[in-house]
Design an enzyme around this catalytic site. Structure first.
Site, short mmCIF file in Angstrom:
data_model
loop_
_atom_site.label_atom_id
_atom_site.label_comp_id
_atom_site.label_asym_id
_atom_site.label_seq_id
_atom_site.Cartn_x
_atom_site.Cartn_y
_atom_site.Cartn_z
N HIS A 117 0.59 -0.98 0.19
CA HIS A 117 -0.16 0.00 -0.09
C HIS A 117 1.02 1.01 -0.01
CE1 HIS A 117 -4.05 1.73 1.29
NE2 HIS A 117 -3.65 2.71 0.44
N LEU A 118 0.71 1.58 -1.05
CA LEU A 118 1.72 3.03 -0.63
C LEU A 118 1.37 4.19 -0.44
CD1 LEU A 118 0.65 5.25 -3.78
CD2 LEU A 118 1.34 4.27 -4.88
N HIS A 119 2.88 5.28 0.01
CA HIS A 119 2.23 5.98 1.08
C HIS A 119 3.78 7.02 0.73
CE1 HIS A 119 4.39 3.00 3.15
NE2 HIS A 119 5.23 4.06 3.85
N ILE A 120 3.34 8.24 1.26
CA ILE A 120 4.29 9.63 1.35
C ILE A 120 4.86 9.26 2.88
CG2 ILE A 120 5.24 12.04 0.84
CD1 ILE A 120 3.03 11.72 -2.15
#
Length: 164
Positions: A117-120
Site C-alpha cells: 500500500h503506497l504512501h508518502i
C-alpha cells in the site's frame, strides 16, 4: 563500508506482523487517536508513523489499496501531493524544524516496509537529530511522545479545508 544502525526500529522489523493491510485497517477503524490517524480526506488520509525516524514523522496514504504509483488516479495523485504540502505547513507551525525528508519507497528492494500500500513519508529534520547516542548506544532519543506530537498536530489538521 561502515553501517549505521537504527535499532529503535527493531520492533517494526522483527516484531510480529499484523495480518492484512495496516493502512486499510486503520482507515476503517474509528479509533483515530489510538491509531495516530490525524486527518481523513476524501481520497487520502494522514497517519503518524508508529516507528518514526524523527518526531512528527507522518505518512500520507491513499484509501485505495495500490502498490503501483502508475495505478493512482489523477485525483488521488493530486490529493497525495497537496496533503503532503499542507502537512509540511502544519508541522512547521508547531515544531521547530530545520528541514524535511519527503519520499516514497516503492517495492521491498527500494526500502518499503509496507510495500502493498503506497504512501508518502514526511519526516521533519532537526539540526543534530542524528547523534552519537543513536549510533553507539543503539538508543534513539525521542524528547516528546507520539501522543504529545499527535496533540500538537491535530488542531492544524482539524482546520484543513478542501477535499483530499
Amino acid at each position: 563500508m561502515e553501517n549505521l544502525w537504527a535499532a529503535w526500529r527493531r520492533d517494526f522489523i522483527l516484531g510480529p506482523k499484523e495480518s492484512g493491510c495496516v493502512f486499510c485497517k486503520r482507515a476503517k477503524s474509528k479509533k483515530d487517536r489510538e491509531n495516530l490517524l490525524l486527518f481523513r480526506g476524501e481520497k487520502v488520509f494522514v497517519i503518524m508513523n508508529k516507528y518514526p525516524y524523527n518526531g512528527g514523522h507522518l505518512l500520507i496514504v491513499p484509501y485505495s489499496h495500490k502498490s503501483d504509483i502508475t495505478k493512482l488516479t489523477t485525483a488521488e495523485s493530486n490529493s497525495l501531493f497537496d496533503l503532503t504540502r499542507q502537512s509540511v505547513a502544519i508541522i512547521k507551525n508547531v515544531m521547530p524544524t530545520d528541514g524535511f525528508n519527503i519520499g516514497m519507497n516503492l517495492g521491498a528492494v527500494a526500502g518499503a516496509g509496507i510495500e502493498e500500500h503506497l504512501h508518502i513519508h514526511v519526516v521533519p529534520r532537526f539540526k543534530g537529530d542524528t547523534s552519537f547516542i543513536t549510533i553507539f548506544n543503539q538508543v534513539k532519543v525521542q524528547s516528546i511522545s507520539l501522543e504529545e506530537i499527535y496533540d500538537l498536530l491535530k488542531p492544524g489538521f482539524d482546520r484543513l479545508k478542501g477535499k483530499h
